[in-house]
Enzyme design. Structure first.
Site, mmCIF file in Angstrom:
data_model
loop_
_atom_site.group_PDB
_atom_site.id
_atom_site.type_symbol
_atom_site.label_atom_id
_atom_site.label_comp_id
_atom_site.label_asym_id
_atom_site.label_seq_id
_atom_site.Cartn_x
_atom_site.Cartn_y
_atom_site.Cartn_z
ATOM 1 N N ASP A 102 0.887 -1.167 0.000
ATOM 2 C CA ASP A 102 0.000 0.000 0.000
ATOM 3 C C ASP A 102 0.922 1.213 0.000
ATOM 4 O O ASP A 102 1.573 1.502 0.998
ATOM 5 C CB ASP A 102 -0.878 -0.046 1.259
ATOM 6 N N TYR A 127 1.586 0.257 14.985
ATOM 7 C CA TYR A 127 0.575 -0.001 13.974
ATOM 8 C C TYR A 127 0.715 0.946 12.781
ATOM 9 O O TYR A 127 0.670 2.147 12.928
ATOM 10 C CB TYR A 127 -0.832 0.144 14.583
ATOM 11 N N LYS A 164 -2.867 -2.486 7.977
ATOM 12 C CA LYS A 164 -2.976 -3.939 7.979
ATOM 13 C C LYS A 164 -2.044 -4.572 6.967
ATOM 14 O O LYS A 164 -1.741 -3.994 5.937
ATOM 15 C CB LYS A 164 -4.422 -4.324 7.657
HETATM 16 C C1 F6R Z 1 -6.251 1.051 6.616
HETATM 17 C C2 F6R Z 1 -7.510 0.832 7.323
HETATM 18 C C3 F6R Z 1 -8.351 1.992 7.642
HETATM 19 C C4 F6R Z 1 -7.702 3.005 8.590
HETATM 20 C C5 F6R Z 1 -8.694 4.100 8.992
HETATM 21 C C6 F6R Z 1 -8.079 5.171 9.870
HETATM 22 O O1 F6R Z 1 -5.689 -0.135 6.175
HETATM 23 O O2 F6R Z 1 -7.861 -0.255 7.619
HETATM 24 O O3 F6R Z 1 -9.549 1.514 8.184
HETATM 25 O O4 F6R Z 1 -7.195 2.358 9.703
HETATM 26 O O5 F6R Z 1 -9.209 4.713 7.833
HETATM 27 O O6 F6R Z 1 -6.983 5.727 9.225
HETATM 28 P P1 F6R Z 1 -6.206 7.036 9.777
HETATM 29 O O7 F6R Z 1 -5.829 6.737 11.193
HETATM 30 O O8 F6R Z 1 -5.002 7.137 8.876
HETATM 31 O O9 F6R Z 1 -7.136 8.181 9.634
HETATM 32 MG MG MG Z 2 -4.102 2.225 2.989
HETATM 33 MG MG MG Z 3 -4.862 -2.375 2.045
#
Ligand code: F6R
Ligand code: MG
Ligand code: MG
Length: 371
Positions: free
Chosen positions: A12, A234, A237
């Site tokens: 990603d 973290y 994913k």
């Molecule tokens: C990314 C994912 C998303 C983010 C979520 C919060 O793989 O699963 O669900 O975790 O959009 O992202 P931030 O903290 O960057 O705003």
């Molecule tokens: Mg992403």
């Molecule tokens: Mg992804």
């Protein structure tokens, strides 16, 4: 000709909008770099695909697994795509490239890797699976079904070439160790481990002694990178990928796909912190919208022809999977109604790798002892 290798390497390097999809200019950047690699003979053939916010490089070559040249090429493709992602100010630009400099192998540097080296058969069907918003253990259930469950794979019962069963290489991704288990003899031991899918993951599947494919030649492989362990915190994913060979003594293509007709619950939805059903979709529908999901799996089908990747066929682009998708949406709705409650939200041990501990830290000093 020597053994062919298929390398599926993904990262990603920026989503748009948010974590929904990959911008086409990132794909063209990756295509430009891989075309150069094809011209200079590093790889034989390639396809640049995407699943949700993950950029997916499918490459074929004769350099074996863990080839420095091939990994360097993939890294350059991700760097070029990252540069474009930064120009476009895409979300999380470069997030999976955890190092500034390539050091010989992309494993442990952020990208996910699944590679198979094998003698190309007279005809060689292969499926590349890509999941978004989940973790490597999400492949445990379908891999088990494909290679060990007679209710999924009729060939295990009625084809003498499959009747002997297969061997599973299972990794303990917490303790960095592995064990090989044979089915059907050790099926219950295998299930005892792989049911704990956040810790024990199927890494490879091998034929047994006596199969027409050599017993040291893997017929399926899953990426097992764990981003939070690599990065120490973290960073999103570790959306997994897998390669599965099929037919002529292996599960038929339809037996391979049948394992995805049940939208099983996986972890990784929204903030990597929720359980939800994995929904098989076409590439055009691999956009994670609702609550950043639900988790998805796409499948690209190929025939290999002297190293050439003939395809892809978008295998879940088929009404045959409409029922599964409908079921997945029902389950998604049911799970969503739990909001922040388990088992929609992951259990506390798994939340320790997320941002939750920072929230709880503030409460720490307000706790009083209860006698
Ligand atoms: C990314 C994912 C998303 C983010 C979520 C919060 O793989 O699963 O669900 O975790 O959009 O992202 P931030 O903290 O960057 O705003
Ligand atoms: Mg992403
Ligand atoms: Mg992804």
């Amino acid at each position: 000709m020597g053994k062919v290798t298929v390398s599926l390497i993904k990262a990603d390097v920026g989503g748009y909008p948010g974590h929904v999809a990959v911008h086409r200019e990132l794909k063209s950047e990756a295509e430009r770099v891989l075309s150069e690699g094809k011209e200079t003979g590093v790889i034989v053939d390639f396809h640049v695909l995407s699943a949700g916010d993950d950029l997916e490089l499918v490459m074929s070559h004769y350099r074996g697994v863990d080839s420095e040249e091939v990994h360097r090429l993939a890294w350059s493709a991700f760097e070029a795509a990252t540069a474009r992602a930064k120009e476009l100010k895409l979300y999380g630009a470069g997030q999976d490239l955890l190092s500034d400099a390539f050091s010989g192998n992309v494993r442990g540097m952020g990208p996910g890797v699944a590679e198979l080296e094998f003698k190309e058969r007279k005809s060689e069907p292969l499926v590349a699976f890509m999941m978004d918003k989940t973790e490597p253990g999400a492949f445990n259930l379908p891999m088990f079904k494909i290679f060990a469950d007679p209710f999924n794979t009729a060939g295990l019962v009625i084809d003498p070439a499959l009747h002997g069963g297969f061997r599973f290489e299972v990794w303990d991704i917490m303790e960095h160790r592995r064990v090989i288990l044979s089915t059907p003899e050790e099926m219950y031991d295998l299930l005892a481990l792989i049911g704990a899918k956040s810790r024990y993951v199927i890494k490879r599947v091998y034929p047994k002694e006596g199969h027409k494919i050599d017993s040291d030649e893997a017929v399926a492989v899953v990426s097992t990178e764990k981003l939070y362990q690599i990065a120490g915190e973290y960073v999103g994913k570790d959306d997994p990928v897998a390669l599965v060979r099929s037919q002529s003594g292996l599960p038929a293509l339809g037996e391979v796909l049948e394992a995805f007709a049940f939208p099983h619950l996986v972890s990784g939805w929204m903030r990597g912190s929720h359980n939800g059903p994995v929904m098989p979709v076409s590439f055009k529908d691999a956009r994670c919208t609702r609550f950043d999901g639900p988790p998805r799996v796409v499948a690209a089908g190929f025939q290999l022809s002297n190293g050439r990747l003939v395809g892809p066929v978008d295998l879940f682009d088929d009404p045959g999977f409409d029922y599964t998708r409908r079921k997945a949406l029902e389950v998604a709705e049911y799970m969503r109604r739990h909001g922040p409650f388990e088992p929609h939200r992951l259990p506390l041990e798994d939340m320790e790798y997320t941002t939750l501990p920072n929230v709880l830290k503030r409460l720490e000093e307000r706790f009083e002892r209860v006698e």
